[in-house]
Design a protein around this motif. Sequence first.
Motif, PDB file in Angstrom:
ATOM      1  N   ILE A   9      41.357  78.277   6.243  1.00 23.45           N
ATOM      2  CA  ILE A   9      41.774  79.673   5.300  1.00 23.45           C
ATOM      3  C   ILE A   9      42.928  77.981   4.728  1.00 23.45           C
ATOM      4  O   ILE A   9      43.480  77.914   4.584  1.00 23.45           O
ATOM      5  N   PRO A  10      42.097  77.617   3.592  1.00 29.01           N
ATOM      6  CA  PRO A  10      42.450  77.166   2.127  1.00 29.01           C
ATOM      7  C   PRO A  10      43.705  77.395   1.573  1.00 29.01           C
ATOM      8  O   PRO A  10      43.808  78.858   1.443  1.00 29.01           O
ATOM      9  N   ARG A  11      44.847  76.667   1.200  1.00 30.35           N
ATOM     10  CA  ARG A  11      45.756  77.273   1.008  1.00 30.35           C
ATOM     11  C   ARG A  11      45.837  76.956  -0.685  1.00 30.35           C
ATOM     12  O   ARG A  11      46.563  78.012  -0.986  1.00 30.35           O
ATOM     13  N   ARG A  12      45.819  75.953  -0.893  1.00 29.05           N
ATOM     14  CA  ARG A  12      45.304  76.149  -2.733  1.00 29.05           C
ATOM     15  C   ARG A  12      43.741  75.489  -3.071  1.00 29.05           C
ATOM     16  O   ARG A  12      43.291  74.400  -2.176  1.00 29.05           O
ATOM     17  N   LEU A  13      43.139  76.246  -3.860  1.00 32.14           N
ATOM     18  CA  LEU A  13      41.768  76.129  -4.094  1.00 32.14           C
ATOM     19  C   LEU A  13      42.284  75.418  -5.477  1.00 32.14           C
ATOM     20  O   LEU A  13      40.774  74.786  -5.533  1.00 32.14           O
ATOM     21  N   ASP A  14      42.799  75.609  -5.972  1.00 31.31           N
ATOM     22  CA  ASP A  14      43.494  74.896  -7.497  1.00 31.31           C
ATOM     23  C   ASP A  14      43.593  73.670  -7.410  1.00 31.31           C
ATOM     24  O   ASP A  14      44.364  72.862  -8.630  1.00 31.31           O
ATOM     25  N   ASP A  15      44.275  72.664  -6.443  1.00 28.42           N
ATOM     26  CA  ASP A  15      44.536  71.402  -7.272  1.00 28.42           C
ATOM     27  C   ASP A  15      43.707  69.952  -6.794  1.00 28.42           C
ATOM     28  O   ASP A  15      42.700  70.711  -7.312  1.00 28.42           O
ATOM     29  N   GLN A  16      44.865  69.350  -8.258  1.00 29.82           N
ATOM     30  CA  GLN A  16      44.142  68.394  -9.050  1.00 29.82           C
ATOM     31  C   GLN A  16      43.044  68.114  -7.991  1.00 29.82           C
ATOM     32  O   GLN A  16      43.228  67.209  -6.371  1.00 29.82           O
ATOM     33  N   TRP A  17      42.266  67.152  -8.308  1.00 34.69           N
ATOM     34  CA  TRP A  17      41.708  65.874  -7.298  1.00 34.69           C
ATOM     35  C   TRP A  17      42.403  64.326  -7.284  1.00 34.69           C
ATOM     36  O   TRP A  17      42.883  64.163  -8.480  1.00 34.69           O
ATOM     37  N   LYS A  18      42.349  64.209  -5.604  1.00 36.11           N
ATOM     38  CA  LYS A  18      43.009  63.107  -5.890  1.00 36.11           C
ATOM     39  C   LYS A  18      41.906  61.763  -5.623  1.00 36.11           C
ATOM     40  O   LYS A  18      41.154  61.874  -5.002  1.00 36.11           O
ATOM     41  N   ILE A  19      42.445  60.702  -5.563  1.00 37.37           N
ATOM     42  CA  ILE A  19      42.107  59.663  -4.822  1.00 37.37           C
ATOM     43  C   ILE A  19      43.204  58.737  -4.460  1.00 37.37           C
ATOM     44  O   ILE A  19      44.355  58.063  -4.542  1.00 37.37           O
TER      45      ILE A  19
END
Length: 99
Positions: free
Chosen positions: A7-17
Amino acid sequence: MQADTYIPRRLDDQWKIGFWDVDVAAPVLFFVFVGYLAGTRIAFAASLGAGLLLSRAIARLKADKHPAFAIHWLYWHLPTSPLTAMSVTPPSHLRRMVG
């Protein structure tokens, strides 16, 4: 019937590189590409340095602000195009709204 479900805890995180957000990493990647196209080591090093300085300035500008601050800033300060125009919101050149 017992299954380990993620179950993901954070759905709206920014994309990461890597460890960077995409809007902070994009200037470095762009300037590395430009330095590679230049074809010399000095130009590559200079463009890498410029990209790192620009990404550091963007990271400092974004500090303690909304996660989508860069997108909001771009919306209000760049001219609209058919690809970026939103039908629900007013045009970005209308700064004062009455009502």
